[in-house]
Design a protein around this motif. Structure first.
Motif, PDB file in Angstrom:
ATOM      1  N   ARG A 707      67.562  62.556  50.415  1.00  0.00           N
ATOM      2  CA  ARG A 707      66.474  61.808  50.067  1.00  0.00           C
ATOM      3  C   ARG A 707      65.465  61.424  51.303  1.00  0.00           C
ATOM      4  N   LEU A 708      64.106  61.527  50.909  1.00  0.00           N
ATOM      5  CA  LEU A 708      63.366  60.897  52.074  1.00  0.00           C
ATOM      6  C   LEU A 708      63.613  59.525  52.390  1.00  0.00           C
ATOM      7  N   PRO A 709      63.200  59.211  53.347  1.00  0.00           N
ATOM      8  CA  PRO A 709      63.231  57.546  53.630  1.00  0.00           C
ATOM      9  C   PRO A 709      62.742  56.646  52.727  1.00  0.00           C
ATOM     10  N   ASP A 710      63.349  55.554  52.489  1.00  0.00           N
ATOM     11  CA  ASP A 710      62.829  54.584  51.383  1.00  0.00           C
ATOM     12  C   ASP A 710      61.358  54.163  51.665  1.00  0.00           C
ATOM     13  N   TYR A 711      60.667  53.992  50.481  1.00  0.00           N
ATOM     14  CA  TYR A 711      59.489  53.591  50.344  1.00  0.00           C
ATOM     15  C   TYR A 711      59.069  52.312  50.212  1.00  0.00           C
ATOM     16  N   HIS A 712      58.240  51.644  51.260  1.00  0.00           N
ATOM     17  CA  HIS A 712      57.898  50.379  50.980  1.00  0.00           C
ATOM     18  C   HIS A 712      56.549  50.069  51.381  1.00  0.00           C
ATOM     19  N   ARG A 713      55.906  49.107  50.955  1.00  0.00           N
ATOM     20  CA  ARG A 713      54.456  48.754  51.125  1.00  0.00           C
ATOM     21  C   ARG A 713      54.046  47.366  50.732  1.00  0.00           C
ATOM     22  N   LEU A 714      53.223  46.699  51.366  1.00  0.00           N
ATOM     23  CA  LEU A 714      52.699  45.677  51.012  1.00  0.00           C
ATOM     24  C   LEU A 714      51.055  45.698  50.789  1.00  0.00           C
ATOM     25  N   ASP A 715      50.406  45.063  49.853  1.00  0.00           N
ATOM     26  CA  ASP A 715      49.216  45.060  49.811  1.00  0.00           C
ATOM     27  C   ASP A 715      48.706  43.706  49.512  1.00  0.00           C
ATOM     28  N   LEU A 716      47.459  43.448  50.107  1.00  0.00           N
ATOM     29  CA  LEU A 716      47.028  42.154  49.880  1.00  0.00           C
ATOM     30  C   LEU A 716      45.523  42.109  49.349  1.00  0.00           C
ATOM     31  N   SER A 717      45.109  41.105  48.975  1.00  0.00           N
ATOM     32  CA  SER A 717      43.653  41.028  48.754  1.00  0.00           C
ATOM     33  C   SER A 717      43.126  39.444  48.436  1.00  0.00           C
ATOM     34  N   LEU A 718      41.951  39.380  48.695  1.00  0.00           N
ATOM     35  CA  LEU A 718      41.353  38.177  48.599  1.00  0.00           C
ATOM     36  C   LEU A 718      39.986  38.236  47.843  1.00  0.00           C
ATOM     37  N   THR A 719      40.135  37.399  46.999  1.00  0.00           N
ATOM     38  CA  THR A 719      38.753  37.639  46.117  1.00  0.00           C
ATOM     39  C   THR A 719      37.838  36.197  46.422  1.00  0.00           C
ATOM     40  N   ILE A 720      36.561  36.181  46.476  1.00  0.00           N
ATOM     41  CA  ILE A 720      35.724  35.172  46.742  1.00  0.00           C
ATOM     42  C   ILE A 720      34.747  35.160  45.869  1.00  0.00           C
ATOM     43  N   HIS A 721      34.821  34.212  44.763  1.00  0.00           N
ATOM     44  CA  HIS A 721      33.764  34.324  43.692  1.00  0.00           C
ATOM     45  C   HIS A 721      32.321  33.223  44.360  1.00  0.00           C
ATOM     46  N   ALA A 722      31.180  33.978  44.233  1.00  0.00           N
ATOM     47  CA  ALA A 722      30.002  33.336  44.763  1.00  0.00           C
ATOM     48  C   ALA A 722      30.079  31.870  43.860  1.00  0.00           C
ATOM     49  N   LYS A 723      29.285  30.853  44.346  1.00  0.00           N
ATOM     50  CA  LYS A 723      28.934  29.911  43.830  1.00  0.00           C
ATOM     51  C   LYS A 723      28.302  29.823  42.423  1.00  0.00           C
ATOM     52  N   ASP A 724      28.570  29.104  41.646  1.00  0.00           N
ATOM     53  CA  ASP A 724      27.973  28.994  40.212  1.00  0.00           C
ATOM     54  C   ASP A 724      26.551  28.175  40.249  1.00  0.00           C
ATOM     55  N   LYS A 725      25.786  28.896  39.935  1.00  0.00           N
ATOM     56  CA  LYS A 725      24.445  28.259  39.961  1.00  0.00           C
ATOM     57  C   LYS A 725      24.063  28.156  38.520  1.00  0.00           C
ATOM     58  N   PRO A 726      24.145  26.797  37.972  1.00  0.00           N
ATOM     59  CA  PRO A 726      23.841  26.780  36.549  1.00  0.00           C
ATOM     60  C   PRO A 726      22.646  27.365  36.009  1.00  0.00           C
ATOM     61  N   GLN A 728      21.439  30.138  37.170  1.00  0.00           N
ATOM     62  CA  GLN A 728      21.301  31.348  37.329  1.00  0.00           C
ATOM     63  C   GLN A 728      22.546  32.464  36.463  1.00  0.00           C
ATOM     64  N   LYS A 729      22.060  33.439  35.791  1.00  0.00           N
ATOM     65  CA  LYS A 729      22.984  34.256  35.156  1.00  0.00           C
ATOM     66  C   LYS A 729      23.852  35.027  36.163  1.00  0.00           C
ATOM     67  N   TRP A 730      23.477  35.421  37.245  1.00  0.00           N
ATOM     68  CA  TRP A 730      23.706  36.421  38.191  1.00  0.00           C
ATOM     69  C   TRP A 730      25.382  35.477  38.649  1.00  0.00           C
ATOM     70  N   GLU A 731      26.452  36.530  38.459  1.00  0.00           N
ATOM     71  CA  GLU A 731      27.672  35.848  39.252  1.00  0.00           C
ATOM     72  C   GLU A 731      27.910  37.108  40.004  1.00  0.00           C
ATOM     73  N   GLY A 732      28.401  36.607  41.184  1.00  0.00           N
ATOM     74  CA  GLY A 732      28.998  37.600  42.304  1.00  0.00           C
ATOM     75  C   GLY A 732      30.291  37.485  42.779  1.00  0.00           C
ATOM     76  N   GLU A 733      31.068  38.530  43.180  1.00  0.00           N
ATOM     77  CA  GLU A 733      32.145  38.315  43.817  1.00  0.00           C
ATOM     78  C   GLU A 733      32.711  39.416  44.807  1.00  0.00           C
ATOM     79  N   TRP A 734      33.156  38.826  45.823  1.00  0.00           N
ATOM     80  CA  TRP A 734      33.599  39.799  46.948  1.00  0.00           C
ATOM     81  C   TRP A 734      35.125  39.964  46.995  1.00  0.00           C
TER      82      TRP A 734
END
Lengths: 782, 293
Positions: A707-726, A728-734
């Motif tokens: 067998r190949l060596p065991d596989y392991h991996r960690l993934d992370l993410s951070l989502t920042i939602h832009a401030k809601d402006k009442p 404005q229809k535009w919604e942004g997210e990083w």
């Protein structure tokens, strides 16, 4: 099993299903039916729960969001619930047949004045369906994304019993099966190659997808043609209430989706496109030779639907995608095209029908520069054209009968090579096309016997017919061609037919506990000539025929399902055993490319797989996720491969642990992580060596002994939602993602090579693809 | 040519793999029993043809293979003599030459590789196939993809005969064989151009990045074309695959390379017979013809 006995038994059961209750009683019943939809955009909700409050009587919406339930006249409190949505209660007085369309609100939105039930749906326990995963696109979007491309296939690979066939690949193995044993459908059309960029991305553009369901076993009778799994992907219908645009800009691609009503509440559309864009910068590079290179992929999803009236609705949807790599000395292009036309028709409140026309095409080309004498172009394609009719009949509250038929015409063009240079050395080299018809006929019933006990029984009849014009080679026992038979155009020269029984039973002890068991037989007539682990887009699909018997799988599964803390925690434990006949593998050093005698490279045998899958899911608005562990084992015994001894299947990876967690820190900030751990892939390593003409040549171990060596991996993410402006229809997210956050150098390939300085020295060398891969994506909506 | 095309496709495909890296690792490997290794050839040249006998070793043994001495080696009815200074090397008389269309039988006796006190018998057969009529040769300097790869290609003009042919191409520079290991051979079957005229197709190359392969004015470049058997053709493919790196995209499962040696307990290696034709050119200006891809 005796066909006659089975058929007779089934007819009797169906008759029982329809007229089990007293005829007078039956006549008195009235039907409540309608559609369940998302309140925001009018999208149909698939698999929503509809039940009478306080009773176990209920049903669920079908893939078109339609439900129907027959009850005695009276007053009821109906509960409509759906995962991720606020459940709604509705008091109704049933005197005659009633249409009730229900709209549900996504949970994240502000609650309006509706009656709500705090309780979450308990479908994990109550659904008579096991070995099943349902993914919501909303949930997928929260997972860390590889290079910023949110991908449903990568999310599926995090499910118990499913793992990626190779680092970064879109191919996946379900319960030890190979990747061509997975049926992947987009709006019911088969997608033959789900990969972009050699597999690092999949063809599914998240923005256009409404619903994703994966069946790993206990496969309903309405599905056929593949052994191991079914991935049923449904496209959105398009917002029927207001015009919306969503999109995103990422490291790899940019996306834009437009959807909205054409005629309010009657006709809506969705148009969604995605394209990589870094090749657009190539002309800016100083190197002349690179400026006119191409390297890109794109997807285009389009759908339009029209509600003519209460009883008739039409859908037309399509997918068009392509990959292209072109430089001065090579040119590769490949892509899928699917088209689906559907007509939903209600014959009555109790009989829902859907008629479908399907088209699917996959093609590729490989070419060299055009000027040289050795220039060539190689083209290959396969194509399906299908007709389908599916019916759902709701005779009474305790039975749901499904039946239908389908027919497909397959064309396989394995390859045509033409010289393209002026003085080309190549003759026209054409591998003969194959043609085949594939039919399916099925009937099944889901029946509630008592309050806790439900049965599901069905039968599928599948048939596959090879059609001329074709030349069939005859092989001797050394796999050499000894003779051939030519068949004229349109002649059906070979037919395979077989029954596929599907059985399921669920016993629910209470609202929080149930046991389920299932048996399913599946047959497969079309397979991929893929000898490599991850494969390339050039791998060919080839049909069963006189030399290739259909593959058959029998799967038994048993499971215990338990929910805790008012369904906040879902636990499941499933065990399965799968036996597969006529398993196909390839002889040592098989020649798969441009081989007119490909069938001579095949070897047949059988394989076994068994496993145990544990899943613990936590569902809460603030924190949610799951922990799953799978133990599995898959063995093959095929022909003379490995001297006729059993060997580990290429996708045998005993231990598989997955942890997925989402944490909504604040209204605007969300953290997400997943960690995977899998036993290494089985491989064949050298155990000796010799010299031949200046090279050191390995003497190998038994097939897949290491067998190949065991596989392991960690993934992370951070989502920042832009401030809601009442205002404005535009919604942004990083979205910021880290793939392989701690930079584990997972082995992609292990090679044994001669040292460059000392030719007698040999060393082991591992290749890994990724260290930490950061990415950023900006998503928007307006 | 096929190999070059494939290598380029591979290069193009792996170019999109972001930052693939390799590093040496230590792996524990098992051992296996010792097998006889045969490496022998007969060609149409008049020379001392050879059969080399050695033993298999542990994969990480890191030393030259142990010779097998004292064997009785025959080709047809001609007995080969073991070299006095190089043990395990058995040679024909210097006036021996192979003939096109003739079949050659190799037999090996007086070898006891499994050390059980009884000697084993080994044998192999190969036929010398004919070769295409080669007309002329051109040297063309080529650069690929803005200079990722720079090489001199040898472009061949020849008539492919009507029957199934398997070609092996080697290259010499000023009487030195540059393609001295099997993975540097270029092989080609004529499936896609059988019976056609071959109007200048690159069949071998000299890489600019390799010191001994750089072409200078006055150099004599010789292309050696061999007519080989289908079996040897397949042996070369299998061997270059198995002795070279693999990856999940393009490589099938690892498997032992075929052999045409039979007898004893699982011998390995190959006995080949083939025809040779040569074509030379003297270089005036290495950059007279240039192609950029």
């Amino acid at each position: 099993m005796n066909l006659k006995v089975i058929l007779t038994g089934l007819c009797l059961l169906m008759a029982y299903a329809g007229w089990s209750s007293h005829p007078d009683e039956q006549a008195n019943k009235v039907t409540l039916s309608g559609h369940v939809r998302d309140q925001r955009n009018g999208e149909e909700l698939i698999g929503a729960n509809i039940y009478i409050k306080g009773k176990a009587i209920g049903t669920s919406s079908n893939v078109y969001g339609f439900y129907s339930i027959s009850l005695e006249p009276g007053t009821y409190t109906m509960v409509f619930s759906y995962i991720g949505y606020v459940a709604r209660e509705k008091d109704i007085t049933l005197e005659q047949d009633l249409t009730l369309n229900m709209e549900l609100q996504p949970r994240e939105q502000e609650l309006e004045e509706v009656v709500v039930t705090a309780e979450k749906p308990n479908q994990n326990v109550s659904r008579n369906q096991m070995s099943f995963e349902k993914l919501s696109v909303k949930q997928i979007r929260k997972l860390p994304a590889f290079m910023g491309e949110v991908d449903i296939i990568k999310s599926i690979q995090l499910m118990p019993g499913v793992h990626s066939i190779s680092e970064g690949s879109s191919g996946y193995s379900v319960r030890g099966g190979s990747q061509d044993q997975n049926l992947v459908m987009l709006d019911e059309a088969t997608v033959y190659n789900i990969s972009h960029f050699m597999g690092f991305f999949s063809v599914f553009n998240n923005d256009a997808i409404q619903n994703v369901e994966l069946y790993k076993g206990d496969i309903p009778a309405r599905y056929g043609t593949r052994l191991s799994s079914v991935l049923d992907v449904r496209m959105k219908n398009g917002n029927s209430k207001e015009f919306r645009a969503t999109g995103g800009i990422g490291n790899i691609s940019s996306r834009l989706t437009l959807e909205g009503p054409i005629v309010k509440k009657k006709t809506s559309f969705i148009l969604s496109g995605r394209r990589t864009y870094f090749d657009l910068f190539l002309p800016l590079l100083p190197e002349e030779n690179i400026q006119d290179n191409s390297i890109f992929f794109y997807d285009l999803n389009a759908k339009i639907n029209h509600r003519m009236n209460k009883n008739n609705r039409f859908f037309l949807s399509g997918y068009f995608g392509r990959d292209r790599f072109k430089n001065n000395f090579s040119d590769i292009g490949y892509g899928n095209r699917t088209l689906t036309f559907r007509w939903n028709h209600l014959f009555s409140e109790k009989i829902f029908a859907n008629f479908t026309l399907l088209h699917s095409k996959y093609n590729y080309h490989l070419a060299s520069p055009e000027e040289a004498a050795w220039s060539y172009r190689w083209d290959s394609h396969l194509m399906d054209n299908c007709l389908k009719a599916d019916f759902t009949w709701y005779p009474n509250a305790s039975n749901t009968v499904e039946f239908g038929a389908s027919s497909c015409y397959h064309t396989y063009d394995p390859g045509l090579i033409k010289g393209t240079g002026e003085e080309s050395i190549y003759s026209r080299f054409d591998l003969a096309n194959n043609y085949a018809l594939e039919h399916g006929l099925y009937i099944s019933n889901e029946q509630e016997i008592t309050a806790g006990l439900t049965l599901k029984y069905g039968l599928r009849l599948s048939a596959f017919q090879n059609m001329g014009k074709d030349t069939v080679f005859h092989y001797n026992d050394r796999y050499e061609v000894v003779d051939s038979t030519a068949h004229r155009s349109g002649e059906i020269y070979n037919t395979y037919m077989g029954l596929e029984p599907r059985l399921g039973i669920k016993y629910q002890f209470d609202r929080q506990n149930s046991m389920k068991a299932s048996y399913s037989r599946t047959r497969q007539h079309v397979q991929l000539a893929q000898n490599t682990r991850a494969g390339t887009p050039l791998d060919l699909w080839f049909p069963a025929g006189p030399n290739v018997k259909p593959q058959i799988a029998d799967q038994f599964a048993l499971g215990y399902f338990r929910n805790l803390f008012t369904n906040k925690v879902e636990l499941s434990l499933e065990g399965y055993y799968k036996k597969m006949q006529h398993t196909i593998d390839f002889k040592d050093h098989a020649n798969m490319l441009l081989n007119p005698k490909l069938e001579g490279e095949l070897r047949f045998g059988q394989s076994h797989s068994y496993g145990l899958e544990l899943m613990a899911r936590y569902k809460d608005e603030k924190i949610n996720g799951w922990l799953s562990y799978t133990y599995s084992k898959t063995t093959r015994t095929v022909g003379a491969i490995n001297d006729g001894n059993p060997y580990r299947a290429p996708f045998d990876r005993p231990h598989n642990l997955t942890l997925v967690a989402n944490y909504q820190l604040t209204q605007r900030l969300a953290l997400s992580a997943n960690w995977v751990y899998t036993s290494g892939q089985p491989v064949t390593f050298p155990i000796g060596r010799y010299e031949s003409e200046g090279k050191i040549v390995p003497v190998y171990s038994d097939r897949n002994a290491y067998r190949l060596p065991d596989y392991h991996r960690l993934d992370l993410s951070l989502t920042i939602h832009a401030k809601d402006k009442p205002d404005q229809k535009w919604e942004g997210e990083w979205n910021f993602s880290l793939y392989n956050a701690y930079g584990q150098k997972n082995t992609w390939a292990m090679n044994f090579v001669q040292d460059e300085q000392d030719p007698y020295k040999t060393v082991a060398e591992k290749t890994y693809l990724f260290s930490v891969v950061p990415s950023v994506t900006y998503n928007f909506k307006f | 040519m096929k190999k070059i095309t494939f290598r380029l496709i591979l290069a193009a495909a792996t170019a999109i793999l972001p930052g693939a890296c390799t590093e040496q690792v230590s792996v524990d490997l098992d051992s296996t029993y010792t097998r006889l290794v045969v490496d022998g050839q007969i060609t149409t040249d008049t020379t001392r043809h050879y059969v080399k006998l050695t033993q298999t070793m542990d994969y990480f043994s890191n030393q030259p293979a142990q010779p097998v001495t004292g064997a009785k080696v025959m080709i047809n009815d001609h007995r080969l003599r073991e070299n006095d200074t190089i043990p395990g090397l058995y040679q024909t008389d210097p006036d021996f030459f192979g003939v096109i269309g003739r079949t050659y039988h190799l037999s090996i006796d007086r070898v006891d590789i499994d050390a059980d006190g009884h000697s084993e018998h080994y044998q192999a057969t190969s036929r010398i196939n004919s070769i295409a009529r080669v007309d002329s040769l051109e040297l063309v300097y080529q650069e690929f993809a803005g200079g990722i790869m720079k090489m001199w290609g040898l472009e061949l003009f020849a008539q492919d005969p009507p029957e199934e042919n398997y070609y092996l191409f080697k290259v010499h520079k000023n009487d030195t064989l540059l393609t001295d290991t099997i993975d540097e051979y270029v092989i080609q079957e004529d499936m896609t151009f059988n019976g056609n005229y071959v109007p200048g197709v690159m069949v071998q190359s000299l890489e600019k990045s390799k010191k001994d392969e750089v072409v200078r004015p006055g150099d004599v470049i010789t292309l050696e074309a061999n007519g080989i058997t289908q079996e040897y053709y397949k042996y070369i493919i299998e061997l270059t695959n198995e002795a070279g790196p693999s990856n999940p995209l393009f490589s099938g499962p690892r498997a032992n390379v075929r052999t045409n040696i039979s007898g004893g307990n699982g011998p390995v290696g190959f006995f080949r017979a083939y025809s040779i034709t040569r074509l030379s050119l003297r270089v005036d200006d290495p950059y007279e013809k240039v192609k950029k891809w």
